[in-house]
Design a protein around this motif. Sequence first.
Motif, PDB file in Angstrom:
ATOM      1  N   VAL A  43       3.019   3.354 -13.573  1.00 51.23           N
ATOM      2  CA  VAL A  43       3.533   3.145 -12.223  1.00 51.23           C
ATOM      3  C   VAL A  43       5.055   3.255 -12.306  1.00 51.23           C
ATOM      4  CG1 VAL A  43       1.638   1.651 -11.464  1.00 51.23           C
ATOM      5  CG2 VAL A  43       3.720   0.615 -12.375  1.00 51.23           C
TER       6      VAL A  43
ATOM      7  N   SER B 226       4.399  -3.693  -7.208  1.00 49.49           N
ATOM      8  CA  SER B 226       4.474  -2.407  -7.901  1.00 49.49           C
ATOM      9  C   SER B 226       3.525  -2.332  -9.086  1.00 49.49           C
ATOM     10  CB  SER B 226       5.899  -2.130  -8.361  1.00 49.49           C
ATOM     11  OG  SER B 226       6.321  -3.130  -9.273  1.00 49.49           O
TER      12      SER B 226
ATOM     13  N   PRO C  23      -1.368  -1.662  -8.921  1.00 46.47           N
ATOM     14  CA  PRO C  23      -2.286  -0.563  -9.257  1.00 46.47           C
ATOM     15  C   PRO C  23      -2.955  -0.703 -10.623  1.00 46.47           C
ATOM     16  CG  PRO C  23      -0.337   0.317  -8.204  1.00 46.47           C
ATOM     17  CD  PRO C  23      -0.074  -1.150  -8.453  1.00 46.47           C
TER      18      PRO C  23
END
Length: 150
Positions: A75, A137, A140
């Motif tokens: 990410v 953030s 995921p």
Amino acid sequence: MTSAGLLMYRHGPDGLEVLLAHPGGPYWARKDDGAWMLPKGELAPGEDPLAGARREFAEEIGIDPPGPYASLGEVVQKGGKRVLAWAVAGDFAPEQLRSNHFEMEWPPRSGQVRSFPEVDKVGWFSVPAARAKMLPSQWPFVERLAAALD
């Protein structure tokens, strides 16, 4: 800048749980929701990313889980930092946390240097609880883990 970390997971009584770390130091002391993250740290130049993730986990948590490891990909956080992560099954007792420390001047401009743990606490969270607690953030990684185990 690139960081790497491990997302430890287990199957608890209510399903999938992930081990998240709360960063130590005065800037994070009063933050809870949206502040937890997977144990991670910056890679040294030329360092193998998985080796770096294992090193950081050992430094911040106090153990080096034996694996196997499954890639959860990458990410990019708001500031542009790339984070690579791997999943590893395990069961860690939060009271066994042994984090390394860092030093900084605190309070600012006081001339006093104090030592703080990189991670001041860890905890196991269900997937819904992790969504509320962790940095958006990094969410995921939990989604990818849940999908892979489904």
